[in-house]
Design a protein around this motif. Structure first.
Motif, PDB file in Angstrom:
ATOM      1  N   PHE A  84      51.636  41.495  45.203  1.00 61.98           N
ATOM      2  CA  PHE A  84      50.640  41.832  44.390  1.00 61.98           C
ATOM      3  C   PHE A  84      49.407  40.661  44.061  1.00 61.98           C
ATOM      4  O   PHE A  84      48.354  40.793  44.373  1.00 61.98           O
ATOM      5  N   TYR A  85      50.122  39.666  43.452  1.00 59.65           N
ATOM      6  CA  TYR A  85      48.956  38.485  43.153  1.00 59.65           C
ATOM      7  C   TYR A  85      48.390  37.832  44.394  1.00 59.65           C
ATOM      8  O   TYR A  85      47.175  37.436  44.433  1.00 59.65           O
ATOM      9  N   ASN A  86      49.160  37.741  45.370  1.00 62.47           N
ATOM     10  CA  ASN A  86      48.720  37.061  46.734  1.00 62.47           C
ATOM     11  C   ASN A  86      47.555  38.041  47.435  1.00 62.47           C
ATOM     12  O   ASN A  86      46.613  37.436  47.846  1.00 62.47           O
ATOM     13  N   ARG A  87      47.651  39.313  47.208  1.00 70.89           N
ATOM     14  CA  ARG A  87      46.698  40.172  47.731  1.00 70.89           C
ATOM     15  C   ARG A  87      45.541  40.110  47.135  1.00 70.89           C
ATOM     16  O   ARG A  87      44.316  39.998  47.619  1.00 70.89           O
ATOM     17  N   ILE A  88      45.567  40.044  45.839  1.00 78.55           N
ATOM     18  CA  ILE A  88      44.402  39.785  45.025  1.00 78.55           C
ATOM     19  C   ILE A  88      43.610  38.389  45.476  1.00 78.55           C
ATOM     20  O   ILE A  88      42.517  38.125  45.510  1.00 78.55           O
ATOM     21  N   ARG A  89      44.420  37.448  45.233  1.00 71.13           N
ATOM     22  CA  ARG A  89      44.103  35.947  45.648  1.00 71.13           C
ATOM     23  C   ARG A  89      43.316  35.762  46.911  1.00 71.13           C
ATOM     24  O   ARG A  89      42.287  35.333  46.980  1.00 71.13           O
ATOM     25  N   ASP A  90      43.782  36.397  48.055  1.00 72.11           N
ATOM     26  CA  ASP A  90      43.089  36.643  49.378  1.00 72.11           C
ATOM     27  C   ASP A  90      41.875  37.411  49.177  1.00 72.11           C
ATOM     28  O   ASP A  90      40.833  37.096  49.716  1.00 72.11           O
ATOM     29  N   GLN A  91      41.708  38.394  48.713  1.00 73.85           N
ATOM     30  CA  GLN A  91      40.722  39.425  48.436  1.00 73.85           C
ATOM     31  C   GLN A  91      39.622  38.841  47.778  1.00 73.85           C
ATOM     32  O   GLN A  91      38.569  38.916  48.071  1.00 73.85           O
ATOM     33  N   TRP A  92      40.021  37.980  46.694  1.00 73.65           N
ATOM     34  CA  TRP A  92      38.848  37.350  45.846  1.00 73.65           C
ATOM     35  C   TRP A  92      38.650  35.830  46.415  1.00 73.65           C
ATOM     36  O   TRP A  92      37.881  35.340  46.076  1.00 73.65           O
ATOM     37  N   GLY A  93      39.374  35.773  47.566  1.00 76.54           N
ATOM     38  CA  GLY A  93      38.965  34.340  48.349  1.00 76.54           C
ATOM     39  C   GLY A  93      39.263  33.174  47.619  1.00 76.54           C
ATOM     40  O   GLY A  93      38.916  32.081  47.857  1.00 76.54           O
ATOM     41  N   PHE A  94      40.311  33.138  46.730  1.00 79.12           N
ATOM     42  CA  PHE A  94      40.925  32.029  46.008  1.00 79.12           C
ATOM     43  C   PHE A  94      41.636  31.285  47.024  1.00 79.12           C
ATOM     44  O   PHE A  94      42.208  31.677  48.248  1.00 79.12           O
ATOM     45  N   GLU A  95      42.003  29.798  47.024  1.00 78.63           N
ATOM     46  CA  GLU A  95      42.609  29.062  48.067  1.00 78.63           C
ATOM     47  C   GLU A  95      44.417  29.562  47.900  1.00 78.63           C
ATOM     48  O   GLU A  95      44.759  30.094  46.961  1.00 78.63           O
ATOM     49  N   LYS A  96      44.893  29.531  48.945  1.00 79.52           N
ATOM     50  CA  LYS A  96      45.816  29.879  49.499  1.00 79.52           C
ATOM     51  C   LYS A  96      47.150  29.016  49.065  1.00 79.52           C
ATOM     52  O   LYS A  96      47.856  28.425  50.029  1.00 79.52           O
ATOM     53  N   ASN A  97      47.311  29.003  47.614  1.00 79.45           N
ATOM     54  CA  ASN A  97      48.368  27.767  47.471  1.00 79.45           C
ATOM     55  C   ASN A  97      48.760  28.359  45.904  1.00 79.45           C
ATOM     56  O   ASN A  97      48.123  29.242  45.350  1.00 79.45           O
ATOM     57  N   GLU A  98      49.392  27.440  45.348  1.00 77.63           N
ATOM     58  CA  GLU A  98      49.806  27.891  43.863  1.00 77.63           C
ATOM     59  C   GLU A  98      48.664  27.783  42.869  1.00 77.63           C
ATOM     60  O   GLU A  98      48.626  28.518  42.010  1.00 77.63           O
ATOM     61  N   ASN A  99      47.718  26.908  43.198  1.00 72.44           N
ATOM     62  CA  ASN A  99      46.590  26.794  42.207  1.00 72.44           C
ATOM     63  C   ASN A  99      45.830  28.251  42.467  1.00 72.44           C
ATOM     64  O   ASN A  99      45.331  28.934  41.183  1.00 72.44           O
ATOM     65  N   GLY A 100      45.685  28.875  43.345  1.00 73.60           N
ATOM     66  CA  GLY A 100      45.019  30.229  43.736  1.00 73.60           C
ATOM     67  C   GLY A 100      45.796  31.333  42.928  1.00 73.60           C
ATOM     68  O   GLY A 100      45.201  32.267  42.316  1.00 73.60           O
ATOM     69  N   THR A 101      47.052  31.232  43.071  1.00 77.47           N
ATOM     70  CA  THR A 101      47.938  32.372  42.710  1.00 77.47           C
ATOM     71  C   THR A 101      47.887  32.171  41.104  1.00 77.47           C
ATOM     72  O   THR A 101      47.816  33.348  40.304  1.00 77.47           O
TER      73      THR A 101
END
Length: 128
Positions: A84-101
């Motif tokens: 769930f958090y990764n989908r939101i992270r990707d949707q909002w364009g955050f970096e794809k690592n622990e910091n983005g999550t």
């Protein structure tokens, strides 16, 4: 063998409590049954969460307790909410690592705090 099963059951109980606390704001809006005292305690507990992240190496105290009981290195969020958090992270364009999550987790906490405070001051008008 029995000790390991009791430990796993204890970890599951902690995880259920953790989920209940995490989704408490949704609960109070859907049921409209929480007492003023319970809501005030939830505000205090929610305010403690960021401090616990600093004290427990970027994890909630309940995640740490559950992981130690279950001998599992994954936190509560990693076990149950990561997709769930990764989908939101990707949707909002955050970096794809622990910091983005972690940013998404922080925004989830902020949304919960806002929802509780809105409930107190505007929906129920507890503080007149």
């Amino acid at each position: 063998m029995i000790g390991k099963e009791i430990s796993k059951l204890s970890a599951l109980i902690v995880d259920i409590i953790h989920a209940g606390l995490l989704f408490f704001p949704l609960f109070i809006y859907l049921t409209n049954k929480a007492s003023k005292r319970v809501i005030i305690w939830m505000v205090l507990a929610s305010a403690y969460v960021p401090a616990s992240w600093l004290l427990f190496d970027n994890e909630c105290i309940l995640s740490t307790l559950s992981s130690k009981l279950d001998s599992n290195t994954a936190s509560f969020s990693e076990r149950y909410l990561l997709k769930f958090y990764n989908r939101i992270r990707d949707q909002w364009g955050f970096e794809k690592n622990e910091n983005g999550t972690n940013r998404v987790i922080l925004y989830h906490w902020l949304l919960n705090m806002f929802a509780i405070l809105f409930f107190i001051f505007f929906y129920k008008k507890f503080c007149k």
